[in-house]
Design a protein around this motif. Structure first.
Motif, PDB file in Angstrom:
ATOM      1  N   LYS A 171       1.049  -1.400   0.106  1.00  0.00           N
ATOM      2  CA  LYS A 171      -0.169   0.306   0.073  1.00  0.00           C
ATOM      3  C   LYS A 171       0.397   1.312  -0.105  1.00  0.00           C
ATOM      4  CE  LYS A 171      -4.058   2.338   2.480  1.00  0.00           C
ATOM      5  NZ  LYS A 171      -4.529   2.119   3.802  1.00  0.00           N
ATOM      6  N   ILE A 172       0.252   2.308  -1.009  1.00  0.00           N
ATOM      7  CA  ILE A 172       2.047   3.264  -1.243  1.00  0.00           C
ATOM      8  C   ILE A 172       0.732   4.405   0.405  1.00  0.00           C
ATOM      9  CG2 ILE A 172       2.070   5.195  -2.772  1.00  0.00           C
ATOM     10  CD1 ILE A 172       3.842   2.625  -3.262  1.00  0.00           C
ATOM     11  N   LYS A 173       2.334   4.905   0.489  1.00  0.00           N
ATOM     12  CA  LYS A 173       1.698   6.331   2.021  1.00  0.00           C
ATOM     13  C   LYS A 173       2.161   7.410   1.430  1.00  0.00           C
ATOM     14  CE  LYS A 173       2.532   5.602   6.068  1.00  0.00           C
ATOM     15  NZ  LYS A 173       3.277   5.049   7.172  1.00  0.00           N
ATOM     16  N   LYS A 174       3.346   7.054   0.708  1.00  0.00           N
ATOM     17  CA  LYS A 174       3.349   9.110  -0.190  1.00  0.00           C
ATOM     18  C   LYS A 174       4.772   8.647  -1.049  1.00  0.00           C
ATOM     19  CE  LYS A 174       6.168  10.456   3.308  1.00  0.00           C
ATOM     20  NZ  LYS A 174       6.946  11.346   4.587  1.00  0.00           N
ATOM     21  N   LEU A 175       4.802   9.532  -1.379  1.00  0.00           N
ATOM     22  CA  LEU A 175       5.836   9.693  -3.049  1.00  0.00           C
ATOM     23  C   LEU A 175       6.951   9.804  -1.338  1.00  0.00           C
ATOM     24  CD1 LEU A 175       7.645  10.399  -5.547  1.00  0.00           C
ATOM     25  CD2 LEU A 175       5.998  12.334  -5.331  1.00  0.00           C
TER      26      LEU A 175
ATOM     27  N   GLY B 208      16.046   7.859 -12.495  1.00  0.00           N
ATOM     28  CA  GLY B 208      16.257   6.784 -12.835  1.00  0.00           C
ATOM     29  C   GLY B 208      14.584   6.514 -12.318  1.00  0.00           C
ATOM     30  N   GLY B 209      14.141   7.139 -11.114  1.00  0.00           N
ATOM     31  CA  GLY B 209      12.509   6.477 -10.846  1.00  0.00           C
ATOM     32  C   GLY B 209      12.402   7.092  -9.601  1.00  0.00           C
ATOM     33  N   TYR B 210      10.750   6.514  -9.194  1.00  0.00           N
ATOM     34  CA  TYR B 210      10.446   7.571  -8.427  1.00  0.00           C
ATOM     35  C   TYR B 210      10.147   6.213  -6.647  1.00  0.00           C
ATOM     36  CZ  TYR B 210       7.775  10.082 -11.788  1.00  0.00           C
ATOM     37  OH  TYR B 210       7.782  11.320 -12.691  1.00  0.00           O
ATOM     38  N   SER B 211      10.615   6.992  -5.712  1.00  0.00           N
ATOM     39  CA  SER B 211      10.597   6.421  -4.785  1.00  0.00           C
ATOM     40  C   SER B 211       9.318   6.729  -3.827  1.00  0.00           C
ATOM     41  CB  SER B 211      11.796   6.922  -4.363  1.00  0.00           C
ATOM     42  OG  SER B 211      12.817   6.203  -5.045  1.00  0.00           O
ATOM     43  N   TYR B 212       8.829   5.111  -3.551  1.00  0.00           N
ATOM     44  CA  TYR B 212       7.940   6.068  -2.786  1.00  0.00           C
ATOM     45  C   TYR B 212       7.305   4.969  -1.730  1.00  0.00           C
ATOM     46  CZ  TYR B 212       4.411   7.077  -7.305  1.00  0.00           C
ATOM     47  OH  TYR B 212       4.838   7.348  -8.427  1.00  0.00           O
ATOM     48  N   LEU B 213       6.823   5.644   0.039  1.00  0.00           N
ATOM     49  CA  LEU B 213       6.572   5.178   0.780  1.00  0.00           C
ATOM     50  C   LEU B 213       6.042   3.606   0.880  1.00  0.00           C
ATOM     51  CD1 LEU B 213       8.158   4.629   3.834  1.00  0.00           C
ATOM     52  CD2 LEU B 213       6.260   5.892   4.652  1.00  0.00           C
ATOM     53  N   ALA B 214       6.115   2.335   1.712  1.00  0.00           N
ATOM     54  CA  ALA B 214       4.883   1.623   1.002  1.00  0.00           C
ATOM     55  C   ALA B 214       4.781   1.129   2.347  1.00  0.00           C
ATOM     56  CB  ALA B 214       5.363   0.594  -0.142  1.00  0.00           C
ATOM     57  N   VAL B 215       3.712   0.236   2.382  1.00  0.00           N
ATOM     58  CA  VAL B 215       3.854  -0.511   3.576  1.00  0.00           C
ATOM     59  C   VAL B 215       2.979  -2.032   3.608  1.00  0.00           C
ATOM     60  CG1 VAL B 215       2.177  -0.532   5.816  1.00  0.00           C
ATOM     61  CG2 VAL B 215       2.650   1.704   5.549  1.00  0.00           C
ATOM     62  N   LYS B 216       3.326  -2.990   3.828  1.00  0.00           N
ATOM     63  CA  LYS B 216       2.707  -4.035   3.852  1.00  0.00           C
ATOM     64  C   LYS B 216       2.808  -5.018   5.208  1.00  0.00           C
ATOM     65  CE  LYS B 216       5.311  -8.063   2.211  1.00  0.00           C
ATOM     66  NZ  LYS B 216       5.206  -9.254   3.589  1.00  0.00           N
TER      67      LYS B 216
ATOM     68  N   VAL C 281      10.250   0.838   0.994  1.00  0.00           N
ATOM     69  CA  VAL C 281      10.264   1.693  -0.278  1.00  0.00           C
ATOM     70  C   VAL C 281      10.606   1.042  -1.809  1.00  0.00           C
ATOM     71  CG1 VAL C 281      12.321   3.189  -1.648  1.00  0.00           C
ATOM     72  CG2 VAL C 281      12.182   3.772   1.139  1.00  0.00           C
ATOM     73  N   LEU C 282       9.576   1.319  -2.288  1.00  0.00           N
ATOM     74  CA  LEU C 282       8.682   0.661  -3.618  1.00  0.00           C
ATOM     75  C   LEU C 282       9.390   2.259  -4.471  1.00  0.00           C
ATOM     76  CD1 LEU C 282       6.163  -1.120  -4.247  1.00  0.00           C
ATOM     77  CD2 LEU C 282       6.958   0.674  -5.938  1.00  0.00           C
ATOM     78  N   LYS C 283      10.595   1.009  -5.298  1.00  0.00           N
ATOM     79  CA  LYS C 283      11.026   2.183  -6.540  1.00  0.00           C
ATOM     80  C   LYS C 283      10.188   2.147  -8.392  1.00  0.00           C
ATOM     81  CE  LYS C 283      14.360   4.177  -8.330  1.00  0.00           C
ATOM     82  NZ  LYS C 283      16.400   4.514  -8.455  1.00  0.00           N
ATOM     83  N   GLN C 284       9.818   2.559  -8.215  1.00  0.00           N
ATOM     84  CA  GLN C 284       9.418   2.553  -9.867  1.00  0.00           C
ATOM     85  C   GLN C 284       9.699   3.459 -11.050  1.00  0.00           C
ATOM     86  OE1 GLN C 284       6.406   1.194 -10.986  1.00  0.00           O
ATOM     87  NE2 GLN C 284       7.742   1.129 -13.310  1.00  0.00           N
ATOM     88  N   ILE C 285      10.846   2.391 -11.635  1.00  0.00           N
ATOM     89  CA  ILE C 285      11.532   2.516 -12.331  1.00  0.00           C
ATOM     90  C   ILE C 285      10.732   3.402 -13.697  1.00  0.00           C
ATOM     91  CG2 ILE C 285      13.444   2.244 -14.389  1.00  0.00           C
ATOM     92  CD1 ILE C 285      14.325   1.613 -11.795  1.00  0.00           C
ATOM     93  N   HIS C 286      11.337   4.455 -13.896  1.00  0.00           N
ATOM     94  CA  HIS C 286      10.524   5.610 -15.008  1.00  0.00           C
ATOM     95  C   HIS C 286      11.588   5.787 -16.231  1.00  0.00           C
ATOM     96  CE1 HIS C 286      13.225   9.198 -14.489  1.00  0.00           C
ATOM     97  NE2 HIS C 286      12.792   9.472 -13.559  1.00  0.00           N
ATOM     98  N   HIS C 287      11.355   6.189 -17.199  1.00  0.00           N
ATOM     99  CA  HIS C 287      11.900   6.421 -18.756  1.00  0.00           C
ATOM    100  C   HIS C 287      11.981   8.220 -18.732  1.00  0.00           C
ATOM    101  CE1 HIS C 287      13.133   2.114 -19.460  1.00  0.00           C
ATOM    102  NE2 HIS C 287      11.332   2.216 -18.695  1.00  0.00           N
ATOM    103  N   GLU C 288      11.360   9.126 -17.981  1.00  0.00           N
ATOM    104  CA  GLU C 288      11.877  10.293 -18.433  1.00  0.00           C
ATOM    105  C   GLU C 288      13.113  10.139 -18.922  1.00  0.00           C
ATOM    106  OE1 GLU C 288      10.216  11.965 -15.030  1.00  0.00           O
ATOM    107  OE2 GLU C 288       8.444  10.971 -14.959  1.00  0.00           O
ATOM    108  N   PRO C 289      13.519  11.241 -20.175  1.00  0.00           N
ATOM    109  CA  PRO C 289      14.314  12.034 -20.054  1.00  0.00           C
ATOM    110  C   PRO C 289      15.790  12.645 -19.252  1.00  0.00           C
ATOM    111  CG  PRO C 289      12.873  13.363 -21.632  1.00  0.00           C
ATOM    112  CD  PRO C 289      12.777  11.982 -20.326  1.00  0.00           C
TER     113      PRO C 289
END
Length: 183
Positions: A18-22, A28-36, A42-50
């Motif tokens: 469950k994502i709590k906050k950015l 290379g990516g967005y890191s989120y504070l997540a809970v399980k 920390v859940l990191k979602q890779i991005h492909h932005e230039p």
């Protein structure tokens, strides 16, 4: 990137978090504070932005390889819990604390943190490795400095701590310019 962040569920290899906050966005990516199960990650979602100043290959595989490289060198950092190659997501241990960036901004930088990053350099340089010394990549927890990114590169003197990183570990003109642009 997740649309709302807070409360949104995200799956990594079939495990739901469950994502709590950015927490932040990097090259290379967005890191989120997540809970399980009541535990934070920390859940990191890779991005492909230039990124104008950095070239990437396979970002998810680079994260995994860099983690292994830094682990072998002995750098203090969060443990990688899981990696979902298909969804380009990484779950890592959450290290609670303030970043060096926050401490510098508030004039609360302790000289011991410079000593600790130099101790990391004593491990990295003989291994012909640099890390990203930007102060948002370091968290202090119980007086210990952790490198919370996994990015590393082959050693180049111009990008070592003494020639580049140190410029952002106090209120230098470089730090103040960055701070002003990102307030």
């Amino acid at each position: 990137m997740f649309e709302t962040g807070h409360g949104e569920a995200c799956s990594v290899n079939g495990v739901s978090y469950k994502i709590k906050k950015l927490l932040g966005k990097g090259k290379g990516g967005y890191s989120y504070l997540a809970v399980k199960d009541g535990k934070e990650y920390v859940l990191k979602q890779i991005h492909h932005e230039p990124c104008a100043y950095y070239q990437f290959g396979d970002k998810i595989q680079s994260e995994i390889n860099d983690y292994r490289r830094l682990t072998a060198i002995g750098i203090r950092m969060p443990k990688m819990i899981d990696a979902d190659i298909d969804k380009e997501r990484i779950v890592k241990e959450y290290i609670d604390g303030e970043t060096i960036y926050e401490l510098v901004a508030r004039d609360q930088m302790d000289p011991d943190y410079i000593r600790q990053v130099k101790a990391m350099c004593e491990l990295l340089y003989p291994a012909k490795t640099n890390i990203d010394y930007f102060p948002t990549n370091f968290v202090v927890h119980d007086g210990e400095l952790f490198y919370i990114d996994y990015e590393c590169n082959d050693y180049m003197e111009e990008w070592n701590f003494e020639n580049w990183g140190i410029k952002y570990w106090s209120k230098t003109p470089e730090f103040l310019e960055y701070y002003k642009e990102h307030m």
